[in-house]
Design an enzyme around this catalytic site. Structure first.
Site, PDB file in Angstrom:
ATOM      1  N   CYS A   2      22.135  -3.360  31.302  1.00  0.00           N
ATOM      2  CA  CYS A   2      22.664  -2.708  32.496  1.00  0.00           C
ATOM      3  C   CYS A   2      24.115  -2.285  32.312  1.00  0.00           C
ATOM      4  O   CYS A   2      24.873  -2.940  31.600  1.00  0.00           O
ATOM      5  CB  CYS A   2      22.619  -3.665  33.673  1.00  0.00           C
ATOM      6  SG  CYS A   2      21.001  -4.339  33.993  1.00  0.00           S
ATOM      7  N   ARG A  27      23.569   1.728  25.752  1.00  0.00           N
ATOM      8  CA  ARG A  27      23.304   0.297  25.900  1.00  0.00           C
ATOM      9  C   ARG A  27      21.826   0.031  26.176  1.00  0.00           C
ATOM     10  O   ARG A  27      21.376  -1.106  26.049  1.00  0.00           O
ATOM     11  CB  ARG A  27      24.144  -0.279  27.037  1.00  0.00           C
ATOM     12  CG  ARG A  27      25.642  -0.222  26.779  1.00  0.00           C
ATOM     13  CD  ARG A  27      26.406  -0.543  28.030  1.00  0.00           C
ATOM     14  NE  ARG A  27      26.156  -1.872  28.508  1.00  0.00           N
ATOM     15  CZ  ARG A  27      26.913  -2.929  28.254  1.00  0.00           C
ATOM     16  NH1 ARG A  27      27.988  -2.797  27.522  1.00  0.00           N
ATOM     17  NH2 ARG A  27      26.618  -4.110  28.731  1.00  0.00           N
ATOM     18  N   TRP A  76      18.509  -2.081  33.299  1.00  0.00           N
ATOM     19  CA  TRP A  76      17.556  -2.476  32.259  1.00  0.00           C
ATOM     20  C   TRP A  76      16.742  -3.593  32.877  1.00  0.00           C
ATOM     21  O   TRP A  76      17.254  -4.681  33.126  1.00  0.00           O
ATOM     22  CB  TRP A  76      18.338  -2.952  31.030  1.00  0.00           C
ATOM     23  CG  TRP A  76      17.526  -3.210  29.807  1.00  0.00           C
ATOM     24  CD1 TRP A  76      17.138  -2.309  28.862  1.00  0.00           C
ATOM     25  CD2 TRP A  76      17.034  -4.489  29.363  1.00  0.00           C
ATOM     26  NE1 TRP A  76      16.425  -2.942  27.869  1.00  0.00           N
ATOM     27  CE2 TRP A  76      16.345  -4.273  28.153  1.00  0.00           C
ATOM     28  CE3 TRP A  76      17.094  -5.781  29.869  1.00  0.00           C
ATOM     29  CZ2 TRP A  76      15.729  -5.298  27.445  1.00  0.00           C
ATOM     30  CZ3 TRP A  76      16.481  -6.812  29.167  1.00  0.00           C
ATOM     31  CH2 TRP A  76      15.806  -6.558  27.971  1.00  0.00           C
ATOM     32  N   ASN A 102      25.250  -6.584  37.134  1.00  0.00           N
ATOM     33  CA  ASN A 102      24.742  -6.906  35.796  1.00  0.00           C
ATOM     34  C   ASN A 102      24.614  -8.416  35.715  1.00  0.00           C
ATOM     35  O   ASN A 102      25.494  -9.131  36.205  1.00  0.00           O
ATOM     36  CB  ASN A 102      25.733  -6.473  34.705  1.00  0.00           C
ATOM     37  CG  ASN A 102      25.763  -4.977  34.516  1.00  0.00           C
ATOM     38  OD1 ASN A 102      25.041  -4.241  35.181  1.00  0.00           O
ATOM     39  ND2 ASN A 102      26.620  -4.522  33.613  1.00  0.00           N
ATOM     40  N   GLY A 103      23.580  -8.909  35.073  1.00  0.00           N
ATOM     41  CA  GLY A 103      23.411 -10.357  34.947  1.00  0.00           C
ATOM     42  C   GLY A 103      22.172 -10.812  35.692  1.00  0.00           C
ATOM     43  O   GLY A 103      21.312 -10.005  36.059  1.00  0.00           O
ATOM     44  N   GLU A 486      16.859  -7.861   7.210  1.00  0.00           N
ATOM     45  CA  GLU A 486      17.546  -6.811   7.959  1.00  0.00           C
ATOM     46  C   GLU A 486      16.818  -5.467   7.799  1.00  0.00           C
ATOM     47  O   GLU A 486      16.687  -4.700   8.752  1.00  0.00           O
ATOM     48  CB  GLU A 486      19.010  -6.730   7.492  1.00  0.00           C
ATOM     49  CG  GLU A 486      19.846  -5.617   8.088  1.00  0.00           C
ATOM     50  CD  GLU A 486      19.988  -5.660   9.603  1.00  0.00           C
ATOM     51  OE1 GLU A 486      19.542  -6.620  10.239  1.00  0.00           O
ATOM     52  OE2 GLU A 486      20.519  -4.684  10.161  1.00  0.00           O
ATOM     53  N   LYS A 490      15.386  -3.339  10.910  1.00  0.00           N
ATOM     54  CA  LYS A 490      15.782  -1.946  11.165  1.00  0.00           C
ATOM     55  C   LYS A 490      14.540  -1.081  11.342  1.00  0.00           C
ATOM     56  O   LYS A 490      14.444  -0.289  12.262  1.00  0.00           O
ATOM     57  CB  LYS A 490      16.612  -1.377   9.999  1.00  0.00           C
ATOM     58  CG  LYS A 490      18.037  -1.832   9.899  1.00  0.00           C
ATOM     59  CD  LYS A 490      18.988  -1.207  10.879  1.00  0.00           C
ATOM     60  CE  LYS A 490      19.108  -1.990  12.151  1.00  0.00           C
ATOM     61  NZ  LYS A 490      19.825  -3.206  12.208  1.00  0.00           N
ATOM     62  N   GLU A 493      12.613  -1.903  14.678  1.00  0.00           N
ATOM     63  CA  GLU A 493      13.247  -1.621  15.964  1.00  0.00           C
ATOM     64  C   GLU A 493      13.359  -0.129  16.261  1.00  0.00           C
ATOM     65  O   GLU A 493      13.293   0.256  17.418  1.00  0.00           O
ATOM     66  CB  GLU A 493      14.577  -2.361  16.159  1.00  0.00           C
ATOM     67  CG  GLU A 493      15.689  -2.052  15.217  1.00  0.00           C
ATOM     68  CD  GLU A 493      16.908  -2.971  15.395  1.00  0.00           C
ATOM     69  OE1 GLU A 493      17.031  -3.664  16.413  1.00  0.00           O
ATOM     70  OE2 GLU A 493      17.758  -2.980  14.487  1.00  0.00           O
ATOM     71  N   HIS A 509       2.805 -17.617  -0.298  1.00  0.00           N
ATOM     72  CA  HIS A 509       2.341 -18.685   0.595  1.00  0.00           C
ATOM     73  C   HIS A 509       1.731 -18.143   1.870  1.00  0.00           C
ATOM     74  O   HIS A 509       1.813 -18.786   2.919  1.00  0.00           O
ATOM     75  CB  HIS A 509       3.509 -19.635   0.892  1.00  0.00           C
ATOM     76  CG  HIS A 509       4.066 -20.247  -0.353  1.00  0.00           C
ATOM     77  ND1 HIS A 509       3.373 -21.180  -1.099  1.00  0.00           N
ATOM     78  CD2 HIS A 509       5.231 -20.016  -1.022  1.00  0.00           C
ATOM     79  CE1 HIS A 509       4.096 -21.515  -2.157  1.00  0.00           C
ATOM     80  NE2 HIS A 509       5.227 -20.816  -2.139  1.00  0.00           N
ATOM     81  N   LYS A 608      21.574  -2.411  23.560  1.00  0.00           N
ATOM     82  CA  LYS A 608      22.642  -2.572  22.577  1.00  0.00           C
ATOM     83  C   LYS A 608      23.291  -3.930  22.713  1.00  0.00           C
ATOM     84  O   LYS A 608      23.596  -4.599  21.740  1.00  0.00           O
ATOM     85  CB  LYS A 608      23.676  -1.452  22.775  1.00  0.00           C
ATOM     86  CG  LYS A 608      24.854  -1.507  21.814  1.00  0.00           C
ATOM     87  CD  LYS A 608      24.402  -1.232  20.408  1.00  0.00           C
ATOM     88  CE  LYS A 608      25.500  -1.393  19.385  1.00  0.00           C
ATOM     89  NZ  LYS A 608      24.932  -1.654  18.043  1.00  0.00           N
TER      90      LYS A 608
HETATM   91  C1  G6P Z   1      20.848  -6.673  20.313  1.00  0.00           C
HETATM   92  C2  G6P Z   1      21.018  -5.436  19.445  1.00  0.00           C
HETATM   93  C3  G6P Z   1      21.066  -5.832  17.983  1.00  0.00           C
HETATM   94  C4  G6P Z   1      22.167  -6.858  17.750  1.00  0.00           C
HETATM   95  C5  G6P Z   1      21.988  -8.083  18.652  1.00  0.00           C
HETATM   96  C6  G6P Z   1      23.213  -8.984  18.613  1.00  0.00           C
HETATM   97  O1  G6P Z   1      19.572  -7.199  20.136  1.00  0.00           O
HETATM   98  O2  G6P Z   1      19.955  -4.526  19.676  1.00  0.00           O
HETATM   99  O3  G6P Z   1      21.323  -4.683  17.186  1.00  0.00           O
HETATM  100  O4  G6P Z   1      22.171  -7.252  16.416  1.00  0.00           O
HETATM  101  O5  G6P Z   1      21.840  -7.673  20.013  1.00  0.00           O
HETATM  102  O6  G6P Z   1      24.296  -8.286  19.159  1.00  0.00           O
HETATM  103  P1  G6P Z   1      25.810  -8.617  18.911  1.00  0.00           P
HETATM  104  O7  G6P Z   1      26.554  -7.641  19.769  1.00  0.00           O
HETATM  105  O8  G6P Z   1      26.016 -10.035  19.367  1.00  0.00           O
HETATM  106  O9  G6P Z   1      26.085  -8.451  17.468  1.00  0.00           O
END
Ligand code: G6P
Length: 613
Positions: A2, A27, A76, A102-103, A486, A490, A493, A509, A608
């Site tokens: 949000c 975001r 959101w 927000n929250g 990672e 990527k 997502e 395994h 984000k």
């Molecule tokens: C969200 C984002 C990720 C990020 C994670 C941690 O899930 O989509 O890309 O790695 O939060 O975010 P931060 O701001 O704590 O690195």
């Protein structure tokens, strides 16, 4: 997640609010709304979907376009589906008070019941509407001012919030408050822009006030008064936001993600600047100067983070253990905070976060402090909550990261961890000669990243060959095992392809059962002490007709015999390899997502900055 924008000033509020919402789009959101004070009443519009939809809705609303004070929100969904009635702002029973939030209000069910018994009727399924009604209830009881009603309401609430509230009966005023969800007040000339994220403010001013938890602000054109939620005056410093408008524009790139991938040579250079000293052959990290002694003598380091930052933490475990010989653990922040971890005296806990606002990472940092640990932050967003609440820390200096899928922040997290591990290693066991070798190699990394980026078109061809496949594996060993994780994250997502990352030896395994004709398996296999082992793993995949994409060290012709496609990265010492080997994986995910028609900057369901638990 949000986003909140508010405006008090001489301009027409609508333009500032809509522009601000657009800046917060990255975001992640699913609905939006706006409410403006006009002529003794509130004019409001909201809708599910994109902000352009909201713009169309308000196009013919004269009051919304005329008012000079207003609040707006991107939602959101947490409580209730994305819909017009669940979108913010929410109003109280009389429709005279409007609030954006927000929250999460954790005790909203109890409060809702209490209010329903008093005759309140709710239009939405949200926890936020309950808070709006509660403010209204106290306003009616006390007859204002608005800030007193907000204080009274927040005293009854448990959970987290960043809120902005306006009232039709108190023109020219916004009341803002925060606990656990960021709020920043931009201080312009005769105007204030309130937002949950600096990117909605920097177009107007670089002067900002960061509200802290349990603080509120009463903002009018005459000024901004800050107090605690108990009404004790607090004097706040005006700080400077370093980000520029140019940094949050796409600058000719198709997407923010692509721009941020290509920014990596420059941001890594910035992150090293002033820290990597090739003249005196040493590392200087000013942010850690006051805790250096404690850090050098620590017997345990705990790295805590979420998502991509957690993968950076996993690389950190290898770096701190091998270069500095400090026993290191990595914990998901969401697990660390709830499992009553043992934090012995002398333990250092380091929270890694791009945004500095991730709810679980922040809570983990607070848990560490509560238990007496030295709490450090590796953070990108200057002035963010984790940055301010850490005992000490190091900024990434990656600049604003807008693409939801983290890329440049990850490489800068690796840079900072490497610098720290070298600094500590040198003070513990590392010889000057060994240190110099690493520092020289580190100085090469920005140019070496550029070399990898030059292969973007070639990586795109590889992505196109496999993009129809719905299941991929990513495998690596040692420093490159977290890189495999990672790479898989990527891809899933942003392209919605299912991908799993594993230490290469673990494949035997269980996951090897998945490998069949044509399944893409990405091996992160640069030259390193376990190179031969990973070649054996590649053979195991080929024997089952998997398609092998290898990331290998320049000059390694041998691997061509085993792999269907090879992307080369320049040679560097194994501890530095993740900064190079992750780049092809970012590009592979990017090109696969674009080929599948996905919106890489706004992947479905993702946010984000995850400011709820
Ligand atoms: C969200 C984002 C990720 C990020 C994670 C941690 O899930 O989509 O890309 O790695 O939060 O975010 P931060 O701001 O704590 O690195």
């Amino acid at each position: 997640m949000c986003g909140i924008v508010g405006y008090v000033g001489r301009k027409k509020a609508c333009g500032v609010l809509i522009e601000g919402l657009k800046r917060l789009e990255y975001r992640g959101y699913d609905s939006a709304g706006i409410c403006v004070q006009y002529d003794g009443s509130l004019a409001m519009e909201k809708c599910p979907g994109r902000i352009v939809g909201l713009e169309q809705r308000i196009a013919s609303s004269q009051p919304i376009h005329a008012g000079r004070v207003g609040i707006a929100h991107t939602r959101w969904a947490t409580h209730g589906e994305p819909s017009e009635r669940n979108a913010h702002p929410h109003t109280d029973g009389s429709d005279r008070i409007a609030l954006v939030h927000n929250g999460i209000i954790e005790n909203y069910v109890t409060i809702k019941k209490y209010l329903e018994d008093k005759g309140h009727v709710f239009k939405s399924e949200t926890d936020s509407e309950v808070l709006a009604h509660l403010v209204g209830e106290f306003y009616d009881d006390g007859g204002g001012p608005l800030e007193a009603a907000v204080q009274a309401a927040l005293a009854e609430v448990s959970g987290t919030y960043g809120i902005a509230v306006i009232c039709a009966d108190e023109p020219g005023k916004i009341v803002a408050a925060r606990k656990g969800s960021p709020l920043i007040i931009g201080v312009g000339k005769d105007e204030y822009v309130i937002a949950s994220d600096a990117s909605a403010i920097i177009e107007h001013t670089a002067n900002v006030v960061y509200l802290s938890d349990n603080e509120m602000a009463v903002i009018t054109t005459e000024g901004c008064r800050t107090t605690t939620l108990d009404n004790v005056p607090v004097s706040k410093e005006i700080e400077q936001v370093e980000w520029s408008l140019e940094q949050i524009a796409k600058n000719g790139y198709a997407d923010f993600m692509l721009k941020e991938i290509f920014e990596q040579p420059e941001v890594v250079r910035t992150s090293l600047r002033g820290r990597l000293d090739l003249r005196d052959m040493r590392v200087t990290l000013g942010g850690l100067a006051n805790v250096a002694r404690q850090l050098v003598s620590t017997h345990k380091l705990i790295l805590t983070a979420c998502g991509t930052a957690w993968h950076a933490g996993l690389v950190g475990e290898y770096l701190f253990e091998s270069l500095a010989r400090i026993p290191t653990e990595v914990e998901y922040a969401s697990e660390f905070r709830y499992r009553n971890p043992i934090v012995e005296e002398g333990t250092v806990v380091m929270a890694i976060s791009q945004s500095g606002e991730t709810a679980d990472t922040l809570a983990a940092l607070r848990e560490a402090k509560e238990k007496g640990a030295l709490a450090l932050g590796i953070v990108n967003a200057v002035g963010s909550t984790i940055a301010r609440e850490s005992d000490s820390g190091v900024y990434l200096h990656a600049g604003p990261e807008i693409g939801v899928a983290s890329t440049k922040a990850f490489t800068c997290q690796l840079v900072v961890e490497t610098l720290m591990a070298l600094m500590l290693g040198r003070r513990r066991f590392m010889s000057q000669t060994e240190m110099e070798g690493y520092l020289r190699a580190l100085a090469q990394i920005p140019d070496q990243i550029s070399t990898v980026l030059e292969q973007s078109d070639y990586i795109r061809e590889i992505a196109l060959r496999h993009v129809e496949r719905e299941n991929w594996l990513f495998l690596g060993r040692g420093y490159n095992y977290p890189v495999a994780l990672e790479g898989a994250l990527k891809l899933k997502e942003i392209s919605y392809i299912h991908a799993e990352g594993l230490p290469a030896a673990e494949m035997k395994h269980g996951p090897i059962a998945l490998i069949h004709d044509g399944m893409p398996v990405v091996f992160v296999a640069p030259r390193c002490p376990t190179y031969d082992k990973i070649i054996s793993n590649i053979e195991e995949v080929r024997a089952r007709k998997g398609r092998v994409i290898a990331v290998a060290t320049e000059g390694d012709e041998h691997i061509r015999r085993y792999a269907d496609d090879v992307v080369y990265v320049p040679a560097c010492p194994p501890p530095l390899q993740p900064m190079l080997t992750v780049i092809p994986l970012q590009l592979l995910a990017y090109h696969a997502a674009v080929a599948r028609g996905c919106n890489v900057d706004k992947p479905r369901n993702l946010a984000k900055s995850v400011t709820v638990e």
